[in-house]
Structures are given as structure tokens and as C-alpha cells.
Design a protein around this motif. Structure first.
Motif: not given
Length: 770
Positions: A600-607
Motif C-alpha cells: 500500500l505504501k510502495q504503490w501509493a501513487d497508483r491508489l
């Protein structure tokens, strides 16, 4: 295009062979799957009680089964017309239970015009009258409630509850179909059964009994027990089993709570152990496995409960044992078997799930419904309803509809004017064919009558552009009742109708192509993960240090996938965020509860959302609450881009579902199920399982869940999955890019004009030089 796919043949309609070689069978005698045989079996000696509490899944002595008529499959009130009308619902009794008492509480109204001395409602079980309800004049026209006791001796394993209305409005001559002859029974009426458990042997030949019983109409609640924190291989084995049980439970729904080192306090359970040595869970001692082993034993905490032990010396052996239980359970017997060899089944193909209609050949109606249900009798026999489970991502763009070739027979009446066969699709009229009487048939049709039945056929198209994945085809014979005159009207029930089981529905020519993300099709069919029925192209990314609640949610969502496909998830992979790169070529189901999922942190820009501590941010759009037509292909119509962002802090944490294109592979998808806290994933599972109208709000690309509240927030479709034929793809692309189409046309005109000009100039020079 992305995810190039070629649909395969549907395995529902062909056999797959599985070779099981078993050793170490501890015979305990064969046991038929009948309640009477189970009653005659000697009960297993109960062990000492022990272990922690767990979910109750089997009724104890005196536990009631209460079902409304809605739960028994009647989605609308029962309306009875005429002097003698009957309607029925079916109900079954689990194999490990015997009924000791029963009653039905009816809520009903009836016509004020009825004569009380000649009118009544008879309650029948298996065609035997259990009781009659009088219809007094003073209560007519108002909602009434009556309880009728049912003798337990009338109830068997498979039963039919019938309501017969006898009505009369005059002592003289009467019209048997007069409008005043009616009674209406609410589908909220309740059937109650009092039961006592029957002893059952420890015999694997009963599988899937007693862990799943198709006679039991309730949601399946089956705990999974692990001796210790399970590794990924053991979780994959558990997912195979939960998806198998979910497929068996089907429309009933299923939940699979997880417990570590604690047996269920009551009822049945599945125990998975990966260990070379002996193990012990509570009062249950598990012998050291000699290989992939399946064992059935009595639950030490409940003499009426059973445990299925799935054991092996390592995770691979546990997976083999689980696959043998799911795919080859009919070949096992005794209370314990060792699986020496499991022959692999043929690899699955895209969209070949057993529950879905194939798109590579016509499908006979007899493959979708029992042929006996295609025959009806009477003047108004009701609908013949045929379920149609369409595969997801079925593109209906610029298609005429699915072709239905219908062959049918009917009894020609001597004369009539309004008899017809009505074809409906999801309650919408498609076509009505007139059922000609004998006096309007030409000599050729009269000669074609065989056994008083005339064979006819029709071909129609079923529009799929707004159809739901779980749709229904409705066929209804409507016979005109011709009045004979005063005191001559007698209903002779000699009209019949029959749909030929060889009638077909044909989906050939349809492509699989869909705009994504689409949480609606994820809820309804588990797509895109169920594209492969065995989930061989799916990886589930569990939280680090997953809790019991996290594991239970994982098993439950795989149960939903199995319910959608009808096939166990023998190919699913389980991993954590640290190993995610190994599964870049798979569709990813990411699960989180609280802050225990690093992705959830690694892909924060996708969420489209961010939850950190007590601070939460959500992207919003003006997505309307409407039922989606998941077979349609118009991304602009479904798209509602972000209008604003909402951020707030404090309050209860919000759980959410979201989907997006995989950052690891542009041809793959990611769906995130993120619980705001430890209870959040459970709330998401409830939202996915709900059959209430609000559950239709699970759609778009972002859905927030707070308790029982479900809110769609965003429907931003960013990419496509599937493929089309090159020509249809070009036509579709041009339809979506009108400006580009005009530019291409203009460029083509200029090129043709330029070519024509150069050609004419060349001819002119040639004439001048001649």
C-alpha cells in the motif's frame, strides 16, 4: 492488445480423468449417503473435550432450521387463482439430521367474496395434507397469520411443501376462473424444522459429507484449522479446499474462518498440518504422516462433528492431498488414505469455467436445466426459468445478440384467440409466438400433429449489451380459456407444453474484451482472477504476519471464486510483498488489514486512496448508483473521472476495494482489498457476499465500506483486457476516436486524389509525347 486470449472448451460438458493411487487405507466399512444408513451406523467414541472455541456449523440436538419461503427459492409471493390451485416449494433435510418436529407459519390474504364453508387453504407435505386453514368471512381482505403443525413422519430427505387453494364464491353455477377466486401467501412465511443429529461413521467415501451437504440450504460456515502459522504452500492447499467447498455451496454462500492451534468448539472443520512428526491440537492427536494423507475423525469437542485432516510431511504433500480431496474425492474410502500418486489434470484454458456458458459451440438447454423442468401443464403453468451464466468480459459491441434456436411442442386447443408462448430475458419481453388452435391450422399442420402435440420452432436474439452475468431465460405458455357458457364452464386440464431439450443458445462470434478496472465484475464473477478457472494466473499477496482474520478472509474470497467458476483453485499462488517480483506475470489480489501490507505504501501513487494512521484521503467522482451491465463495452458511458478529493481524520477507519493496472506488467490487473482495521476485511467479505440491493454499489474502481454501508467513489477506467479480431478492433478503435477517424478519412481522400492527379498527368504527358 493486452492479454491476448483464446477461449477454450467448457469442461462442464466433457469429462476429465484423475488417477489416484492410494495406500495405507484404514477400512471402516462403506457408508451410503442416506440418512437412514447413517442412523444405523455405530457412533464413533467421543474423545476428551478440549480446544478453543470456534464457529458453530452443525446443529446440536433440538436446534431449529427456520427458512422463509424466500430462502427456499420463492422470490415473490405465491398467488393462487381459481377453484383449485396449487403451488409448491422444495426443502431438504441434511443427511446427518432427523426431523423430530415441524411447522409452517403462513402469512396470507384472501378474497372477501369467498364462501367460508366451501373455501380453504390446504398445507401439504409430499402430497399428504398436514392441515387445512379455514377462510372465515370476517378476516377476508386483511393479512392473516396461521401456524400449521406438520407430522414429522411426513418428512424425508427431499420434500415438497405445497399450498392448495380451494375457493368458491357462489352455491350456483360459477366461473372456475372468476377474478374473485384468489388467495395470496407471502414469501416471508416461515417453515421451521426441529432436528436431532444422527451419528455418522468416519468414512471418506461420504465426501463432501458431512462438511458440505447439498440438502442444507443455509450458508456454509466451515472453520479451517492450522497447527501453527501456515507457510504459503499450506495456504495454497487450504485455498484449493475452500474454493472447492465454495463451488459446492454455490448460491448458499460460504465463510471459512481460520483458527491456529484451536479446534472448533462444535460441528465440523478442516485441519491442515505440514509436519514430518506427530502433532497435537487440543485433544486431537495427529499421527506422523507417511505422505499426502486424508483422514476423517470425530471432533474431540463435539461427538456429532467431524474433522477432515489434510496432512503431509511438507507443504507440497499437503497440496497434493488437498487436490486429491477436491478433484478425486469420489475415489477414496475408509477413514484414512495416503495418496501415492495424483495424475495431473489437463491445463485449464481461458474462460472455460464449468459454471460459464462456452463461446466455442452451441449449448443445449438440457445442459443448463433438468429436462423434466422443460415440460408444463395447465392453462397458466408459470415460467420455465433457465439460468444463463455468461462468462465475464464478453464483448457485445455491435453484436445482434446471442442466438436462441427454440424448438417446442404444445397441445392445440379446439378454438382460442389469445394462446401464446412468451420468451422473456431477465423479465424483458423478447418475442411472443401465437399457439394456433385446431380451427386455424392448415391441412399440413394438422397432419403434423403427433400424440396431440404440434411441433414448432422459432429463432430469436437475446440482447447482451445490458445483461448481467447471472441472467435468466424465461419461457411461459399462456393458454386461452374459452368459456363454454352459463353452468357449462368446467376446467379440463388437458393442455400441455414442452420445450425440446435439444434447443440451443449460441455465443460463437463473441470476443472477450473489457474496460478495467471493474469491481462490479470482480464481485459477481471474481474477474479477472477467474479467467483461468484454476486460478493458475493469480497470486494472492497476503499481509506480513497475517492474522486469523486475514487468513479467514483469504479463504472466504477463494470460496467466492470457486462459487463463480465451479472449479477448485488448484493453481493459486500465495506470497507476501517481499517476493512480489516473482509473480509479475500474474494478476494480483492484494489483501491488507490496517497497516500490515507494505504494497500500500510502495504503490501509493497508483491508489486512489491513502490511509495513514487516523488520516484518510479518497478520490471522488459523480458515479451514479446503478446496476451495471457487465457485458457491455462502452467505457465512456461507464467512466466517471475524479471530481475532487476528500481528506479527513479521526472516526472509524474506512475499508475499501480498488483496482488498477499492475505496475509490474501492463497486461495484468491488481485488485486491493484493504481493511481499515482487523475487522475491516470481514466487512469487505460481507459486502461482497451481500444479496441486498445496496451490494450493487460494489462497482467502478473504488468502493468504500463502513460497517454495512457501501459507497462507490470512483469509476475511472484506465486500460483494457482481452482481445478482438483485427477487423473488429479497428472498427471499435475508430468508433472511440471520431476525430482520428475523420482525419484518416480526409488523409485517404487526399492520397487518392493525389494519386488520381498524378495518374492523369502521366497519361497527358504520354499523349503529348506520342
Amino acid at each position: 492488445m493486452k492479454n491476448k486470449q483464446s477461449p477454450g472448451k467448457n469442461p462442464t460438458f466433457r469429462r476429465r480423468s484423475i488417477c489416484l493411487i492410494m495406500a495405507g487405507v484404514v477400512a471402516s466399512g462403506s457408508l451410503p449417503i442416506q440418512a437412514l444408513a447413517a442412523a444405523a451406523a455405530a457412533p464413533a467414541a467421543p474423545s476428551a473435550a478440549g480446544g478453543a472455541t470456534g464457529a458453530a456449523t452443525s446443529p446440536m440436538a433440538g436446534d431449529p432450521y427456520n427458512f422463509s419461503l424466500t430462502q427456499l427459492g420463492r422470490g415473490y409471493p405465491i398467488t393462487l387463482h381459481g377453484v383449485d390451485a396449487t403451488d409448491s416449494v422444495g426443502f431438504d433435510v441434511p443427511a446427518n439430521q432427523v426431523v423430530t418436529g415441524a411447522n409452517v407459519t403462513l402469512q396470507y390474504t384472501y378474497s372477501p367474496a369467498l364462501l367460508p364453508d366451501l373455501s380453504q387453504i390446504n398445507v401439504m407435505v409430499n402430497d399428504v395434507v398436514a392441515g387445512s386453514i379455514p377462510l372465515p368471512k370476517e378476516n377476508a381482505g386483511t393479512l392473516q397469520t396461521s401456524k400449521v403443525e406438520i407430522p414429522s413422519k411426513l418428512i424425508t430427505e427431499f420434500n415438497r411443501l405445497s399450498l392448495q387453494f380451494i375457493g368458491h364464491y357462489t352455491m350456483g353455477c360459477e366461473n372456475p376462473l372468476h377474478s374473485s377466486l384468489w388467495a395470496r401467501v407471502s414469501n416471508e412465511s416461515v417453515l421451521a424444522l426441529q432436528t436431532t443429529p444422527l451419528p455418522m461413521k468416519d468414512d471418506l467415501s461420504m465426501m463432501p459429507l458431512p462438511f458440505f451437504d447439498r440438502r442444507d440450504m443455509r450458508m456454509l460456515n466451515l472453520p479451517f484449522v492450522f497447527a501453527a502459522a501456515p507457510d504459503n504452500g499450506t495456504l495454497e492447499a487450504a485455498g484449493t479446499l475452500s474454493s472447492w467447498f465454495g463451488a459446492l455451496a454455490s448460491y448458499r454462500g460460504s465463510r471459512f474462518p481460520a483458527q491456529i492451534n484451536a479446534l472448533p468448539a462444535k460441528g465440523n472443520g478442516v485441519v491442515l498440518v505440514s509436519s514430518e512428526g506427530a502433532s497435537q491440537i487440543g485433544a486431537l492427536e495427529i499421527a506422523a504422516p507417511k505422505g499426502p494423507t486424508l483422514t476423517m475423525v470425530t471432533n474431540p469437542n463435539d461427538p456429532n462433528g467431524k474433522l477432515l485432516l489434510v496432512t503431509g510431511r511438507n507443504a507440497e504433500e499437503v497440496k497434493r492431498a488437498a487436490a486429491a480431496a477436491a478433484l478425486g474425492n469420489k475415489a477414496v474410502a475408509g477413514n484414512s488414505v495416503v495418496i501415492d500418486k495424483l495424475q495431473p489434470v489437463a491445463p485449464r484454458k481461458p474462460y472455460d469455467a464449468p459454471n460459464w456458458l462456452p463461446t466455442d459451440r452451441p449449448v443445449k438447454l438440457a445442459e443448463l436445466i433438468d429436462a423434466k423442468r422443460l415440460n408444463v401443464s395447465g392453462y397458466n403453468p408459470g415460467d420455465i426459468t433457465i439460468p444463463l451464466n455468461f462468462p465475464p468480459a464478453l464483448s457485445s459491441w455491435r453484436q445482434d445478440g446471442a442466438k436462441l434456436d427454440l424448438h417446442y411442442r404444445y397441445t392445440p386447443q379446439p378454438r382460442s384467440s389469445n394462446s401464446s408462448l412468451i420468451v422473456s430475458f431477465n423479465d424483458g419481453l423478447i418475442k411472443s409466438d401465437v399457439l394456433l388452435p385446431r380451427d386455424k391450422l392448415d391441412q399440413g399442420l394438422l397432419a403434423a400433429i403427433k400424440s396431440d402435440a404440434l411441433e414448432r420452432e422459432m429463432s430469436v436474439r437475446l440482447p447482451l449489451d445490458t445483461a448481467a452475468l447471472q441472467s435468466r431465460l424465461q419461457l411461459r405458455y399462456m393458454y386461452d380459456y374459452v368459456k363454454q357458457g352459463e353452468c357449462a364452464d368446467i376446467i379440463i386440464d388437458n393442455v400441455r407444453g414442452s420445450i425440446d431439450p435439444e434447443s440451443t443458445i449460441d455465443l460463437r462470434g463473441y470476443d472477450h474484451f473489457m474496460a478495467m478496472p471493474n469491481l462490479g465484475v470482480f464481485k459477481d464473477a471474481g474477474f479477472p482472477f477467474t479467467r483461468m478457472a484454476d486460478l493458475s494466473e493469480t497470486a494472492v499477496v497476503l499481509p506480513d504476519n497475517a492474522s486469523d482474520a486475514d487468513l479467514g478472509a483469504y479463504l472466504t474470497v477463494l470460496g467466492r471464486f470457486g462459487s463463480a467458476t465451479g472449479y477448485p483453485a488448484t493453481g493459486v499462488a500465495v506470497t507476501q510483498a517481499a517476493q512480489i517480483a516473482k509473480f509479475a506475470d500474474k494478476d494480483l489480489l492484494v489483501m491488507a488489514s490496517g497497516q500490515n501490507q507494505p504494497l500500500l505504501k510502495q504503490w501509493a501513487d497508483r491508489l486512489p486512496t491513502l490511509v495513514t494512521g487516523d488520516k484518510q484521503r479518497f478520490d471522488l467522482s459523480d458515479l451514479a448508483l446503478r446496476v451495471g451491465g457487465w457485458l457491455g463495452l462502452d467505457p465512456k458511458a461507464a467512466q466517471r473521472r475524479t471530481r475532487l478529493q476528500m481528506a479527513f481524520s479521526g472516526g472509524d477507519p474506512t475499508s475499501y476495494l480498488t483496482g488498477f493496472e499492475s505496475p509490474l506488467d501492463g497486461s495484468r490487473s491488481v485488485v486491493v482489498l484493504a481493511g481499515g482495521d482487523k475487522l475491516g476485511l470481514s466487512q469487505i467479505m460481507s459486502a461482497l457476499a451481500s444479496k441486498e440491493a445496496e451490494s450493487g454499489a460494489v462497482q467502478g474502481s473504488l468502493v468504500a465500506v463502513r460497517g454495512e454501508s457501501i459507497e462507490p467513489l470512483l469509476a475511472e477506467q484506465q486500460y483494457f483486457v482481452g482481445s478482438m479480431s483485427p477487423l473488429r478492433m479497428l472498427r471499435w478503435w475508430l468508433s472511440q476516436h471520431v476525430v482520428s477517424m475523420f482525419l484518416m478519412v480526409a488523409l485517404g481522400i487526399l492520397l487518392l486524389g493525389g494519386l488520381a492527379y498524378l495518374t492523369l498527368r502521366a497519361k497527358a504527358r504520354k499523349r503529348l509525347n506520342a
